[in-house]
Design a protein around this motif. Structure first.
Motif, PDB file in Angstrom:
ATOM      1  N   ILE A   2      10.751  -3.230  44.826  1.00 45.94           N
ATOM      2  CA  ILE A   2       9.501  -2.620  45.304  1.00 45.94           C
ATOM      3  C   ILE A   2       9.100  -3.226  46.647  1.00 45.94           C
ATOM      4  CG2 ILE A   2       7.036  -2.362  44.829  1.00 45.94           C
ATOM      5  CD1 ILE A   2       7.755  -2.221  41.854  1.00 45.94           C
ATOM      6  N   ALA A   3       9.270  -4.542  46.794  1.00 46.58           N
ATOM      7  CA  ALA A   3       8.965  -5.189  48.072  1.00 46.58           C
ATOM      8  C   ALA A   3       9.878  -4.655  49.173  1.00 46.58           C
ATOM      9  CB  ALA A   3       9.118  -6.703  47.943  1.00 46.58           C
ATOM     10  N   ALA A 218      14.313  -8.057  56.306  1.00 45.79           N
ATOM     11  CA  ALA A 218      13.605  -8.324  55.049  1.00 45.79           C
ATOM     12  C   ALA A 218      13.895  -7.258  54.005  1.00 45.79           C
ATOM     13  CB  ALA A 218      12.105  -8.414  55.312  1.00 45.79           C
ATOM     14  N   ALA A 219      13.821  -5.989  54.406  1.00 43.69           N
ATOM     15  CA  ALA A 219      14.008  -4.899  53.440  1.00 43.69           C
ATOM     16  C   ALA A 219      15.377  -4.950  52.783  1.00 43.69           C
ATOM     17  CB  ALA A 219      13.806  -3.550  54.133  1.00 43.69           C
ATOM     18  N   PHE A 220      16.423  -5.076  53.585  1.00 44.81           N
ATOM     19  CA  PHE A 220      17.766  -4.986  53.016  1.00 44.81           C
ATOM     20  C   PHE A 220      18.193  -6.268  52.316  1.00 44.81           C
ATOM     21  CE2 PHE A 220      17.670  -1.281  55.657  1.00 44.81           C
ATOM     22  CZ  PHE A 220      18.418  -0.364  54.938  1.00 44.81           C
ATOM     23  N   LEU A 221      17.634  -7.411  52.705  1.00 45.97           N
ATOM     24  CA  LEU A 221      17.907  -8.628  51.940  1.00 45.97           C
ATOM     25  C   LEU A 221      17.237  -8.567  50.569  1.00 45.97           C
ATOM     26  CD1 LEU A 221      17.667 -11.507  54.590  1.00 45.97           C
ATOM     27  CD2 LEU A 221      19.722 -10.517  53.548  1.00 45.97           C
ATOM     28  N   LEU A 222      16.015  -8.074  50.520  1.00 43.01           N
ATOM     29  CA  LEU A 222      15.328  -7.929  49.239  1.00 43.01           C
ATOM     30  C   LEU A 222      16.071  -6.951  48.332  1.00 43.01           C
ATOM     31  CD1 LEU A 222      11.655  -7.801  50.558  1.00 43.01           C
ATOM     32  CD2 LEU A 222      12.580  -9.537  49.001  1.00 43.01           C
ATOM     33  N   LEU A 241       9.446   4.980  45.924  1.00 42.62           N
ATOM     34  CA  LEU A 241       8.086   4.546  46.257  1.00 42.62           C
ATOM     35  C   LEU A 241       7.902   4.402  47.766  1.00 42.62           C
ATOM     36  CD1 LEU A 241       7.547   1.840  43.494  1.00 42.62           C
ATOM     37  CD2 LEU A 241       6.610   4.153  43.560  1.00 42.62           C
ATOM     38  N   GLN A 242       9.006   4.375  48.511  1.00 44.74           N
ATOM     39  CA  GLN A 242       8.919   4.193  49.959  1.00 44.74           C
ATOM     40  C   GLN A 242       8.038   5.242  50.645  1.00 44.74           C
ATOM     41  OE1 GLN A 242      12.710   4.269  51.975  1.00 44.74           O
ATOM     42  NE2 GLN A 242      11.740   4.673  53.948  1.00 44.74           N
ATOM     43  N   PRO A 243       8.278   6.558  50.438  1.00 43.49           N
ATOM     44  CA  PRO A 243       7.402   7.529  51.111  1.00 43.49           C
ATOM     45  C   PRO A 243       5.956   7.470  50.622  1.00 43.49           C
ATOM     46  CG  PRO A 243       8.925   8.632  49.611  1.00 43.49           C
ATOM     47  CD  PRO A 243       9.383   7.226  49.738  1.00 43.49           C
TER      48      PRO A 243
END
Length: 289
Positions: A2-3, A218-222, A241-243
């Protein structure tokens, strides 16, 4: 996960604020991300050993798919409008679990299969697909590009998850290799289409750095850390949940006013993702360690 979706959700807003063309944004978000990723990957390999050669190729192919996804989706927005393109790219919610089922025999829960149409319908409302975009020029071409972008994104998610399962101690390295590959592909495709402009104002460089650090690093490491621990259908659902988060950020940052149908769509997506992610004791839908 989710993050990670939250970090991705700022992409469209930051690209608008950067005021650069699609090819420039796609290339520089990856190229600038490497400034942070390369030292982290070197440190990780020193601590945990060399990354397997087979997984190196896996990461490079994943990155090529990601770079193609960036460029194809941006082109599809110009052809069919942002709303429909946003809906179509989320074909990943179906393709990602299907790839895991086909190659890894990971089961797909009945609950997820039943909820998929509802999730996609909610995304359609969130993206404003029910409204006509007067700037849409090439409906068929744009539709095919958006679907291809979604399939490419699903391929990236699958290959990245596979790397994480085979070498869980390496989280940064596959993301770094994939980002380098994505930068090369996005740069070539961007140069051939919209062009890649490196002579941009300082304010644009600042926003592009934000895009690279938050929506890429950050996004792709998470996502890379979370994906091996989740079933593919769960990961795909949570990324929807992104959009929804993008709509919320649009209200806060850009003072946008979403239509009532978009708010209904947000509620539908959140409810559907929650329902699909439930795991009653009599139903097994993980398929991962």
């Amino acid at each position: 996960m989710i993050a990670g979706a939250g970090c991705l959700s700022i992409s469209a807003i930051v690209v608008k604020l950067a005021e650069v063309n699609a090819g420039t944004a796609a290339f520089l978000r990856c190229a600038l991300a490497l400034i942070a990723l390369v030292p982290l990957a070197v440190r990780e390999c020193r601590r945990h050993g060399r990354f397997e050669p087979g997984l190196v190729w896996c990461a490079l192919v994943a990155g090529a798919l990601l770079g193609a996804d960036y460029v194809m989706w941006t082109a599809s927005v110009l052809d069919v409008g942002a709303g429909i393109a946003t809906v179509l790219i989320n074909v990943q919610v179906v393709v990602f679990p299907l790839l895991a089922r086909l190659f890894d025999r990971t089961p797909i829960s009945a609950r997820f299969a039943l909820t998929c149409p509802v999730m996609l319908a909610g995304i359609a409302l969130v993206g404003g697909a029910l409204s006509h975009d007067p700037n849409a020029q090439h409906q068929v071409r744009g539709t095919l590009l958006a679907l291809a972008a979604g399939a490419a994104y699903a391929g990236y998610l699958y290959l990245n998850r596979r790397s994480g399962q085979r070498s869980p101690q390496h989280v940064v390295t596959p993301v770094c290799l994939a980002t380098a590959s994505a930068a090369a592909v996005a740069g070539l495709l961007g140069w051939a289409t919209t062009g890649v402009d490196l002579d941009v104002p300082p304010a644009s460089w600042l926003w592009l750095a934000v895009l690279a650090l938050i929506s890429q690093v950050a996004a792709f490491l998470l996502m890379a850390a979370a994906s091996p621990e989740l079933a593919p259908n769960t990961s795909a659902s949570l990324l929807l949940l992104q959009p929804v988060l993008a709509v919320a950020l649009g209200v806060v940052v850009l003072a946008e006013t979403p239509a009532p149908s978009q708010l209904v769509g947000c509620a539908v997506v959140v409810a559907a993702v929650w329902f699909a992610g439930r795991n009653p004791r009599h139903e097994s839908n993980t398929g991962s360690g």
